[in-house]
Design a protein around this motif. Structure first.
Motif, mmCIF file in Angstrom:
data_model
loop_
_atom_site.group_PDB
_atom_site.id
_atom_site.type_symbol
_atom_site.label_atom_id
_atom_site.label_comp_id
_atom_site.label_asym_id
_atom_site.label_seq_id
_atom_site.Cartn_x
_atom_site.Cartn_y
_atom_site.Cartn_z
ATOM 1 N N ASP A 1 0.855 -1.186 0.000
ATOM 2 C CA ASP A 1 0.000 0.000 0.000
ATOM 3 C C ASP A 1 0.889 1.234 0.000
ATOM 4 O OD1 ASP A 1 -2.244 1.495 -0.007
ATOM 5 O OD2 ASP A 1 -2.743 1.228 2.106
ATOM 6 N N HIS B 1 -1.876 6.939 -3.987
ATOM 7 C CA HIS B 1 -2.804 6.060 -3.275
ATOM 8 C C HIS B 1 -2.299 5.857 -1.866
ATOM 9 C CE1 HIS B 1 -4.571 2.209 -1.908
ATOM 10 N NE2 HIS B 1 -5.629 2.625 -2.602
ATOM 11 N N ARG C 1 -6.796 5.558 -0.157
ATOM 12 C CA ARG C 1 -7.682 5.859 -1.270
ATOM 13 C C ARG C 1 -6.892 6.589 -2.346
ATOM 14 N NH1 ARG C 1 -10.021 11.140 -0.942
ATOM 15 N NH2 ARG C 1 -9.242 12.330 0.858
ATOM 16 N N ILE C 2 -7.483 6.656 -3.547
ATOM 17 C CA ILE C 2 -6.786 7.281 -4.671
ATOM 18 C C ILE C 2 -7.035 8.782 -4.661
ATOM 19 C CG2 ILE C 2 -6.720 7.468 -7.189
ATOM 20 C CD1 ILE C 2 -7.251 4.514 -7.364
ATOM 21 N N LYS D 1 -6.628 -0.885 -8.252
ATOM 22 C CA LYS D 1 -6.666 -1.117 -6.807
ATOM 23 C C LYS D 1 -6.404 -2.574 -6.461
ATOM 24 C CE LYS D 1 -9.929 2.625 -5.805
ATOM 25 N NZ LYS D 1 -11.256 2.957 -5.221
#
Length: 470
Positions: free
Chosen positions: A52, A66, A69-70, A85
């Protein structure tokens, strides 16, 4: 500690610091990627140790990131960028750019944790001049736009690599390809391959050449009273052509090469055109909805020989195709039936000259007699007393392209016995006729004399009665 030991220790310390300083630089990875204008490209960034958190930058400006969230940045390609994602959880942080523009080229940086990945994007496009459709015999120049030291190769619409030749010119290290004398068969997708040691890109370019397939002069051979089909096939559908512009078409004919063409009919090509046919004397014209114009000649005569041309007129030029029809005719002199000892001259002629290496010959079917003409003359004669079926054939490249037959007939001849019998029979008939005539004449004379005698007797009686009365 001695002086030499201190020097060695100092050098090792400096080397260690230098190595530590180089760690971030050595950790960075550089990748070259090629993309085509208007297409999609993927900029790779993979770190399986991370799951992540990624930031993509272009010229130190955030494109997309990201973190839970983007988030979008403010660069010109931001709203054409995207991250997958589902792949991020697998350590794949690759960036997808849509509808590439020429200004998208440059260096992109992918930051994942403490690591950075550099991706150098080079954008290319292929342009053609003139653009749009082309006509037969026109030239087309294809150019690659984009700066790179990559190698360029071209592949034609059949997938074959293009090499420099008289009709295919490669210039500027292959960045420019000039195609001369385009033909209908060149229509299709040409491809430009851009290759480096680490990147490969294939850019297709669609070429539409409007013209007739097998556009070179064709020659058809036919015998008198046969049926001939002349076909003119365009490289593009008539309806598709009708969508380009208002196009006029026509069909022409001339009996001799040095004569002017005579127009047989004309028509317009539209995108909503319907199939139609037209009958003129022994010619039937058929225009289909696809790309075919067909002309059928029924019971061809020698006078139908000549040049048949179909053409289409565009705003930028004209395409045409000509078919030369050569007709074969045979005759005999004198015309039969003939006596058994009489010679007959058979003549076979063509409406045009013999092609190189062709043979025009007479042969007796199921016989051994044969007469051949190998020169440039367009006729061959044979003098014969042999009755039966004779065949005149035209052979081109060891293949008979047309032939026609003529039957030599001989008059019936009676044998001597038949003639004697016929003579005797005729004599008997004549004697019978003569006897019948004599009998008839004699009987007629007897009846006439008897009638005359009766008349005289009657006259004498009348005279005697008159005298007695007085």
């Amino acid at each position: 500690m001695g002086l030499s030991s201190m020097v060695v220790t100092s050098i090792l310390a400096v080397f260690s610091v230098t190595q530590l300083g180089l760690i971030p630089t050595m950790a960075e990875e550089e990748t070259m990627v090629f993309g085509a204008i208007g297409e999609r490209v993927i900029l790779p960034c993979i770190d399986r140790s991370q799951h992540d958190g990624v930031t993509w930058k272009y010229k130190n400006q955030v494109v997309i990131k990201h973190q839970d969230r983007i988030l979008k940045g403010i660069t010109r390609m931001t709203f054409r960028s995207d991250l997958n994602k589902q792949e991020i959880s697998k350590g794949n942080f690759s960036l997808t750019l849509l509808q590439l523009e020429n200004s998208d080229a440059g260096k992109y940086v992918c930051e994942v944790g403490s690591r950075t990945f550099e991706v150098h994007l080079q954008v290319f496009t292929v342009t053609g001049s003139p653009s749009g459709y082309l006509l037969s015999n026109e030239s087309l120049t294809l150019k690659v736009q984009g700066t790179s030291s990559a190698g360029i190769t071209w592949h034609d619409n059949h997938g074959k690599m293009v090499t420099h030749s008289q009709s295919r010119e490669l210039e500027n290290s292959g960045y420019s390809l000039r195609i001369h004398s385009l033909q209908a068969e060149d229509s299709g997708t040409w491809k430009c391959h851009i290759r480096s040691s680490s990147a490969l890109l294939e850019i297709p370019y669609k070429v539409l050449v409007i013209g007739f397939h097998n556009w070179a002069l064709e020659t058809h051979y036919a015998a008198v009273n046969s049926t001939v089909l002349l076909s003119y096939t365009l490289s593009a559908d008539r309806q598709k052509i009708g969508e380009l512009e208002n196009i006029k078409g026509g069909f022409e004919w001339k009996p001799e090469e040095d004569r002017q063409y005579q127009e047989k009919f004309n028509f317009s090509v539209t995108s909503k055109g319907l199939p139609w046919s037209k009958q003129m004397n022994n010619m039937r014209f058929t225009v289909k909805t696809s790309n075919d114009l067909q002309v059928k000649l029924h019971k061809v005569q020698f006078k139908d020989a000549g040049w048949y041309r179909s053409h289409f007129k565009f705003s930028r030029g004209r395409v045409e195709k000509t078919i030369h029809l050569v007709v074969m005719a045979v005759s005999a002199n004198p015309v039969g039936p003939h006596s058994k000892s009489a010679n007959v001259t058979l003549l076979c002629r063509l409406s045009g000259p013999l092609p190189p290496g062709a043979q025009l010959f007479w042969e007796h079917v199921n016989g051994t007699e044969k007469e051949t003409q190998k020169e440039d003359h367009n006729e061959v004669k044979v003098m014969t007393k042999t009755a039966g079926r004779w065949r005149c054939s035209l052979k081109v490249r060891n293949t008979v392209v047309t032939s026609t037959d003529y039957t030599v007939e001989k008059a019936a001849e009676w044998n001597i016995y038949v003639l004697i019998g016929a003579g005797v029979g005729a004599g008997i008939v004549l004697l019978l006729l003569a006897g019948l005539c004599t009998f008839t004449c004699t009987a007629r004379q007897r009846r006439r004399r008897r009638a005359e005698k009766i008349a005289r007797v009657r006259q004498d009686l009348i005279e005697k009665r008159t005298c007695q009365c007085q």
